[in-house]
Design an enzyme around this catalytic site. Structure first.
Site, PDB file in Angstrom:
ATOM      1  N   ASP A 138       0.806  -1.226   0.000  1.00 45.58           N
ATOM      2  CA  ASP A 138       0.000   0.000   0.000  1.00 45.58           C
ATOM      3  C   ASP A 138       0.839   1.277   0.000  1.00 45.58           C
ATOM      4  O   ASP A 138       0.630   2.174  -0.829  1.00 45.58           O
ATOM      5  CB  ASP A 138      -1.010  -0.018   1.148  1.00 45.58           C
ATOM      6  CG  ASP A 138      -0.386   0.065   2.535  1.00 45.58           C
ATOM      7  OD1 ASP A 138       0.769  -0.393   2.713  1.00 45.58           O
ATOM      8  OD2 ASP A 138      -1.064   0.557   3.456  1.00 45.58           O
ATOM      9  N   THR A 139       1.794   1.396   0.903  1.00 54.16           N
ATOM     10  CA  THR A 139       2.577   2.631   0.957  1.00 54.16           C
ATOM     11  C   THR A 139       3.569   2.725  -0.205  1.00 54.16           C
ATOM     12  O   THR A 139       3.934   3.831  -0.612  1.00 54.16           O
ATOM     13  CB  THR A 139       3.317   2.767   2.298  1.00 54.16           C
ATOM     14  OG1 THR A 139       4.092   1.578   2.537  1.00 54.16           O
ATOM     15  CG2 THR A 139       2.329   2.970   3.452  1.00 54.16           C
ATOM     16  N   LEU A 140       3.995   1.576  -0.734  1.00 57.52           N
ATOM     17  CA  LEU A 140       4.824   1.591  -1.940  1.00 57.52           C
ATOM     18  C   LEU A 140       4.003   2.115  -3.110  1.00 57.52           C
ATOM     19  O   LEU A 140       4.498   2.906  -3.918  1.00 57.52           O
ATOM     20  CB  LEU A 140       5.364   0.191  -2.223  1.00 57.52           C
ATOM     21  CG  LEU A 140       6.371  -0.009  -3.375  1.00 57.52           C
ATOM     22  CD1 LEU A 140       5.698  -0.153  -4.716  1.00 57.52           C
ATOM     23  CD2 LEU A 140       7.424   1.104  -3.413  1.00 57.52           C
TER      24      LEU A 140
ATOM     25  N   ARG B  50      -6.626  -3.749   7.884  1.00 58.65           N
ATOM     26  CA  ARG B  50      -6.800  -5.092   7.344  1.00 58.65           C
ATOM     27  C   ARG B  50      -6.825  -6.064   8.523  1.00 58.65           C
ATOM     28  O   ARG B  50      -5.791  -6.301   9.157  1.00 58.65           O
ATOM     29  CB  ARG B  50      -5.675  -5.450   6.380  1.00 58.65           C
ATOM     30  CG  ARG B  50      -5.625  -4.584   5.131  1.00 58.65           C
ATOM     31  CD  ARG B  50      -6.865  -4.745   4.270  1.00 58.65           C
ATOM     32  NE  ARG B  50      -6.833  -3.897   3.088  1.00 58.65           N
ATOM     33  CZ  ARG B  50      -7.347  -2.682   3.019  1.00 58.65           C
ATOM     34  NH1 ARG B  50      -7.924  -2.148   4.095  1.00 58.65           N
ATOM     35  NH2 ARG B  50      -7.288  -1.985   1.906  1.00 58.65           N
TER      36      ARG B  50
ATOM     37  N   ALA C  63      -5.683  -0.543  -4.791  1.00 61.44           N
ATOM     38  CA  ALA C  63      -4.820   0.655  -4.779  1.00 61.44           C
ATOM     39  C   ALA C  63      -5.580   1.944  -5.035  1.00 61.44           C
ATOM     40  O   ALA C  63      -4.961   3.001  -5.189  1.00 61.44           O
ATOM     41  CB  ALA C  63      -3.670   0.520  -5.773  1.00 61.44           C
ATOM     42  N   ALA C  64      -6.910   1.916  -5.042  1.00 66.56           N
ATOM     43  CA  ALA C  64      -7.666   3.155  -5.248  1.00 66.56           C
ATOM     44  C   ALA C  64      -7.374   4.161  -4.134  1.00 66.56           C
ATOM     45  O   ALA C  64      -7.156   5.347  -4.388  1.00 66.56           O
ATOM     46  CB  ALA C  64      -9.157   2.852  -5.320  1.00 66.56           C
TER      47      ALA C  64
ATOM     48  N   ASP D   2      -4.725   4.214  -2.212  1.00 59.48           N
ATOM     49  CA  ASP D   2      -3.314   4.593  -2.262  1.00 59.48           C
ATOM     50  C   ASP D   2      -3.095   5.721  -3.271  1.00 59.48           C
ATOM     51  O   ASP D   2      -2.356   6.674  -3.008  1.00 59.48           O
ATOM     52  CB  ASP D   2      -2.444   3.392  -2.651  1.00 59.48           C
ATOM     53  CG  ASP D   2      -2.700   2.176  -1.786  1.00 59.48           C
ATOM     54  OD1 ASP D   2      -3.105   2.357  -0.614  1.00 59.48           O
ATOM     55  OD2 ASP D   2      -2.501   1.048  -2.264  1.00 59.48           O
TER      56      ASP D   2
END
Length: 279
Positions: free
Chosen positions: A30-32, A167, A254-255, A257
């Site tokens: 996610d953070t990537l 999560r 990833a929306a 993110d």
């Protein structure tokens, strides 16, 4: 001088299952994902994590660098490897994820040799971004180290951003998750939250957990409803921004993110909160 952003978390090896059962390798986290979108938007961003000394870790670093993501703050842990997950896609195109990550190198970012140097380096960034998934990587000592690092960032005039991104599978003890999220929100200057995450974590009072910080920090609350919208609270401002309609949703991965990246890039460029939410 360019604004410097650090995204903290974990990137894993990604195997996507094809209809014939074969697997396609990639990378994700996610953070990537957020760091990648920030880099594509022209923001100077470093990804801060730990990797091993294996070929897949080398391939990850090469891929990040090719996208313009800074890798100078990635710790390399001898003998360790990244985590792994497999993606299965259903007949409607929605994806599900299955993980093997208990011994991933990223879990030891804030422990062992080199951890102090990582924390000192993070204190020099203008904006540090982490997520609920980032919190789930570390034990209590690691989360305490991350919190102390955030205070050091703020002491030097930087800001801390937190995306709830809850999560359940990453938190065997829900009570610990609730406490960790409360502490992270209370220590953040910018909070990205979704009604869904808050409901899963806190039940019917979930929104109150984040809205109590109104006036102290900037809050971006993604809601459901019809049509869906984003509520932005910054200072005395409280604005609801409708989301553009989408005729056919294929995959929601990833929306959140990408939204966080677009919002932060817009705010760093000087655009007001409500305008940033509509980017």
């Amino acid at each position: 001088m360019a604004t410097r952003v650090a995204c903290i978390g974990e990137c894993m090896m990604e195997l996507s299952e094809r209809p014939d059962g074969s697997l396609l390798r990639g990378y994700g986290g996610d953070t990537l994902n957020t760091a990648l979108y920030l880099a594509r938007l022209g923001v100077a961003v470093d990804y801060v994590t730990a990797l091993g000394d294996d070929p897949w870790s080398e391939a990850m670093l090469a891929a990040w660098g090719a996208e313009g993501i800074g890798t100078g703050r990635v710790r390399r842990l001898p003998g360790r490897m990244p985590g792994l997950y497999i993606i299965r896609t259903d007949e409607k195109g929605e994806r599900s994820f299955h993980y093997w990550r208990d011994s991933a190198a990223a879990r030891d970012l804030f422990s062992g040799p080199g951890a102090a140097e990582t924390r000192d380096a993070l204190a020099g960034y203008d904006l540090v971004y982490a997520s609920g998934i980032s919190l789930s990587l570390y034990g209590e000592a690691g989360r305490a180290a991350l919190a102390e690092t955030g205070r050091a960032v703020q002491a030097k005039g930087g800001r801390v951003a937190f995306d709830t991104n809850y999560r359940p599978r990453g938190w065997p003890d829900k009570g610990k998750a609730q406490a960790a999220f409360r502490e992270a929100m209370a220590a953040s200057d910018l909070i990205f939250a979704s009604v869904e995450d808050l409901d899963w974590l806190y039940g019917r009072d979930g929104e109150d957990e984040v809205l109590r910080h109104h006036g102290r920090c900037e809050i971006v609350l993604k809601g459901g409803g019809s049509p869906p919208s984003v509520r932005v609270l910054a200072g005395t401002e409280d604005v609801t921004v409708p989301a553009p309609p989408v005729d056919a949703i294929v995959d929601t991965t990833a929306a959140g993110d990408s939204f966080a990246a677009a919002y932060m890039a817009a705010r760093l460029a000087g655009r007001p909160p409500a305008e940033a939410a509509s980017c």
